[in-house]
Design a protein around this motif. Structure first.
Motif, mmCIF file in Angstrom:
data_model
loop_
_atom_site.group_PDB
_atom_site.id
_atom_site.type_symbol
_atom_site.label_atom_id
_atom_site.label_comp_id
_atom_site.label_asym_id
_atom_site.label_seq_id
_atom_site.Cartn_x
_atom_site.Cartn_y
_atom_site.Cartn_z
ATOM 1 N N VAL A 3 -5.680 -1.855 -1.581
ATOM 2 C CA VAL A 3 -5.620 -2.347 -0.195
ATOM 3 C C VAL A 3 -6.894 -1.916 0.526
ATOM 4 O O VAL A 3 -7.198 -0.723 0.613
ATOM 5 C CB VAL A 3 -4.380 -1.787 0.541
ATOM 6 N N ILE A 4 -7.633 -2.903 1.017
ATOM 7 C CA ILE A 4 -8.858 -2.622 1.766
ATOM 8 C C ILE A 4 -8.618 -2.963 3.230
ATOM 9 O O ILE A 4 -8.240 -4.094 3.556
ATOM 10 C CB ILE A 4 -10.044 -3.453 1.223
ATOM 11 N N LEU A 5 -8.813 -1.979 4.076
ATOM 12 C CA LEU A 5 -8.658 -2.206 5.510
ATOM 13 C C LEU A 5 -10.045 -2.517 6.088
ATOM 14 O O LEU A 5 -10.978 -1.728 5.909
ATOM 15 C CB LEU A 5 -8.067 -0.944 6.149
ATOM 16 N N GLY A 6 -10.193 -3.646 6.738
ATOM 17 C CA GLY A 6 -11.490 -4.035 7.297
ATOM 18 C C GLY A 6 -11.398 -4.252 8.802
ATOM 19 O O GLY A 6 -10.592 -5.061 9.258
ATOM 20 N N MET A 7 -12.197 -3.483 9.556
ATOM 21 C CA MET A 7 -12.153 -3.588 11.026
ATOM 22 C C MET A 7 -13.550 -3.383 11.603
ATOM 23 O O MET A 7 -14.382 -2.684 11.006
ATOM 24 C CB MET A 7 -11.247 -2.497 11.613
ATOM 25 N N VAL A 8 -13.764 -3.938 12.789
ATOM 26 C CA VAL A 8 -14.985 -3.657 13.542
ATOM 27 C C VAL A 8 -14.588 -2.953 14.835
ATOM 28 O O VAL A 8 -13.551 -3.271 15.419
ATOM 29 C CB VAL A 8 -15.790 -4.957 13.811
ATOM 30 N N MET A 9 -15.405 -1.982 15.238
ATOM 31 C CA MET A 9 -15.058 -1.255 16.472
ATOM 32 C C MET A 9 -16.313 -0.749 17.166
ATOM 33 O O MET A 9 -17.406 -0.745 16.595
ATOM 34 C CB MET A 9 -14.110 -0.105 16.143
ATOM 35 N N SER A 10 -16.113 -0.321 18.408
ATOM 36 C CA SER A 10 -17.214 0.275 19.172
ATOM 37 C C SER A 10 -17.399 1.721 18.703
ATOM 38 O O SER A 10 -16.556 2.263 17.973
ATOM 39 C CB SER A 10 -16.871 0.245 20.667
ATOM 40 N N VAL A 11 -18.460 2.348 19.164
ATOM 41 C CA VAL A 11 -18.711 3.756 18.802
ATOM 42 C C VAL A 11 -17.545 4.633 19.250
ATOM 43 O O VAL A 11 -17.220 5.631 18.599
ATOM 44 C CB VAL A 11 -20.053 4.214 19.423
ATOM 45 N N VAL A 44 -5.328 -12.692 -0.506
ATOM 46 C CA VAL A 44 -4.257 -12.364 0.453
ATOM 47 C C VAL A 44 -4.836 -11.539 1.597
ATOM 48 O O VAL A 44 -5.533 -10.540 1.370
ATOM 49 C CB VAL A 44 -3.124 -11.535 -0.198
ATOM 50 N N ILE A 45 -4.550 -11.974 2.807
ATOM 51 C CA ILE A 45 -4.980 -11.247 4.002
ATOM 52 C C ILE A 45 -3.722 -10.954 4.811
ATOM 53 O O ILE A 45 -2.978 -11.875 5.163
ATOM 54 C CB ILE A 45 -5.983 -12.089 4.813
ATOM 55 N N VAL A 46 -3.502 -9.673 5.043
ATOM 56 C CA VAL A 46 -2.297 -9.253 5.784
ATOM 57 C C VAL A 46 -2.725 -8.838 7.182
ATOM 58 O O VAL A 46 -3.728 -8.140 7.355
ATOM 59 C CB VAL A 46 -1.602 -8.072 5.068
ATOM 60 N N MET A 47 -1.981 -9.285 8.187
ATOM 61 C CA MET A 47 -2.303 -8.875 9.570
ATOM 62 C C MET A 47 -1.047 -8.860 10.428
ATOM 63 O O MET A 47 -0.019 -9.442 10.069
ATOM 64 C CB MET A 47 -3.364 -9.800 10.169
ATOM 65 N N GLY A 48 -1.165 -8.208 11.561
ATOM 66 C CA GLY A 48 -0.064 -8.160 12.514
ATOM 67 C C GLY A 48 0.003 -9.439 13.332
ATOM 68 O O GLY A 48 -0.990 -10.169 13.446
ATOM 69 N N ARG A 49 1.164 -9.654 13.916
ATOM 70 C CA ARG A 49 1.372 -10.884 14.697
ATOM 71 C C ARG A 49 0.387 -10.991 15.864
ATOM 72 O O ARG A 49 -0.123 -12.063 16.172
ATOM 73 C CB ARG A 49 2.831 -10.909 15.173
ATOM 74 N N ARG A 50 0.058 -9.876 16.499
ATOM 75 C CA ARG A 50 -0.862 -9.967 17.647
ATOM 76 C C ARG A 50 -2.275 -10.309 17.176
ATOM 77 O O ARG A 50 -2.985 -11.059 17.837
ATOM 78 C CB ARG A 50 -0.863 -8.661 18.445
ATOM 79 N N THR A 51 -2.663 -9.758 16.057
ATOM 80 C CA THR A 51 -3.984 -10.099 15.497
ATOM 81 C C THR A 51 -4.017 -11.565 15.108
ATOM 82 O O THR A 51 -4.993 -12.276 15.360
ATOM 83 C CB THR A 51 -4.285 -9.208 14.275
ATOM 84 N N TYR A 52 -2.927 -12.029 14.513
ATOM 85 C CA TYR A 52 -2.851 -13.440 14.144
ATOM 86 C C TYR A 52 -3.037 -14.322 15.381
ATOM 87 O O TYR A 52 -3.833 -15.270 15.360
ATOM 88 C CB TYR A 52 -1.495 -13.727 13.478
ATOM 89 N N GLU A 115 -1.559 -1.363 15.109
ATOM 90 C CA GLU A 115 -0.152 -1.068 14.824
ATOM 91 C C GLU A 115 0.142 -1.248 13.331
ATOM 92 O O GLU A 115 0.779 -0.394 12.701
ATOM 93 C CB GLU A 115 0.706 -2.033 15.661
ATOM 94 N N ILE A 116 -0.358 -2.327 12.781
ATOM 95 C CA ILE A 116 -0.112 -2.618 11.356
ATOM 96 C C ILE A 116 -0.922 -1.659 10.475
ATOM 97 O O ILE A 116 -0.431 -1.192 9.440
ATOM 98 C CB ILE A 116 -0.463 -4.107 11.077
ATOM 99 N N ASN A 117 -2.139 -1.346 10.884
ATOM 100 C CA ASN A 117 -2.938 -0.368 10.114
ATOM 101 C C ASN A 117 -2.151 0.929 9.955
ATOM 102 O O ASN A 117 -2.105 1.531 8.878
ATOM 103 C CB ASN A 117 -4.247 -0.047 10.846
ATOM 104 N N THR A 118 -1.541 1.364 11.054
ATOM 105 C CA THR A 118 -0.795 2.627 11.043
ATOM 106 C C THR A 118 0.379 2.569 10.081
ATOM 107 O O THR A 118 0.637 3.525 9.345
ATOM 108 C CB THR A 118 -0.311 2.957 12.474
ATOM 109 N N LEU A 119 1.080 1.438 10.064
ATOM 110 C CA LEU A 119 2.224 1.312 9.147
ATOM 111 C C LEU A 119 1.777 1.520 7.705
ATOM 112 O O LEU A 119 2.422 2.222 6.928
ATOM 113 C CB LEU A 119 2.852 -0.086 9.260
ATOM 114 N N PHE A 120 0.651 0.903 7.330
ATOM 115 C CA PHE A 120 0.155 1.032 5.954
ATOM 116 C C PHE A 120 -0.385 2.444 5.693
ATOM 117 O O PHE A 120 -0.144 3.021 4.629
ATOM 118 C CB PHE A 120 -0.940 -0.010 5.667
ATOM 119 N N LEU A 121 -1.112 3.001 6.655
ATOM 120 C CA LEU A 121 -1.695 4.331 6.461
ATOM 121 C C LEU A 121 -0.600 5.388 6.339
ATOM 122 O O LEU A 121 -0.696 6.299 5.519
ATOM 123 C CB LEU A 121 -2.643 4.661 7.628
ATOM 124 N N LYS A 122 0.452 5.244 7.146
ATOM 125 C CA LYS A 122 1.548 6.222 7.111
ATOM 126 C C LYS A 122 2.214 6.274 5.751
ATOM 127 O O LYS A 122 2.717 7.290 5.326
ATOM 128 C CB LYS A 122 2.611 5.833 8.151
#
Ligand SMILES: NC(=O)c1ccc[n+]([C@@H]2O[C@H](COP(=O)([O-])OP(=O)(O)OC[C@H]3O[C@@H](n4cnc5c(N)ncnc54)[C@H](OP(=O)(O)O)[C@@H]3O)[C@@H](O)[C@H]2O)c1
Length: 176
Positions: A3-11, A44-52, A115-122
């Motif tokens: 499982v690869i988590l891919g995100m972009v964020m500010s500093v 396969v790309i998994v995401m949360g409903r809000r991200t969708y 929210e979904i990242n946390t579910l997988f990380l937990k």
């Protein structure tokens, strides 16, 4: 299953600019290229409903590529679903992984949000994190993970400077 988590964020770790859900107004074109190549590479790309809902305008459904959207109310999306391409599920991360493994998939892209990242990380189900850091500070915005206690050790695998402004792509593996 990898499982690869891919995100972009500010500093300062914000994955949205303030309350605006759209990330394409502020993420660099180099990050967008990187992210779309990740999407290309994964079946396969998994995401949360809000991200969708935030990314719906840029999602192009194609046969052979499954977007799996996590929601507690999959029945509300019945009309939108396209079997094999756009599916909605209330299954837990563990159930999702074992279901996909049984179907023969070996690697998935986890595309947020927090929210979904946390579910997988937990559940210790993330193997790698690809984090793009844009040289910006937003102060206010969505977090990379939800505000819950986690204790995860990462190992930095690579750092790449994507452009002259200093957008960085950090690749981490999750220490076992
Ligand atoms: N910068 C980036 O790389 C990046 C990447 C992704 C997202 N984002 C941004 O992050 C924001 C969304 O993040 P978010 O954390 O608010 O939401 P999210 O993680 O995308 O989705 C949360 C939703 O997931 C569903 N969910 C949560 N727990 C569940 C469970 N146990 N089982 C089934 N479904 C479950 C719920 O949907 P229901 O309410 O339908 O039940 C919940 O509302 C958007 O604005 C998006 O643009 C940024």
């Amino acid at each position: 299953m990898k499982v690869i988590l891919g995100m972009v964020m500010s500093v300062d770790g914000k994955t949205t600019r303030h309350n605006a859900p759209d990330i394409y107004h502020w993420s660099s074109k180099e990050d967008q290229k990187h992210f779309f190549s990740l999407v290309e590479k994964h079946d396969v790309i998994v995401m949360g409903r809000r991200t969708y809902e935030a990314s719906r305008p840029v999602i192009r459904l194609t046969p052979g590529k499954l977007r799996l959207i996590m929601t507690r109310s999959p029945e509300e999306f019945k009309k939108e679903a396209v079997p094999g391409q756009l599916e909605f599920t209330a299954a837990s991360p563990g159930e999702i992984i074992s279901g996909l493994s049984q179907k023969g998939y070996s690697e998935i892209l986890l595309a947020g949000g927090g929210e979904i990242n946390t579910l997988f990380l937990k559940e210790n189900l993330v193997n790698e994190l690809y984090l793009t850091i844009e040289p910006k500070v937003f102060g206010l915005g969505n977090p990379l993970v939800a505000a819950e206690a986690l204790d995860i050790n990462l190992s930095l695998e690579s750092v790449e400077k994507l452009n002259i402004e200093g957008t960085l792509l950090l690749k981490y593996s999750v220490a076992s």
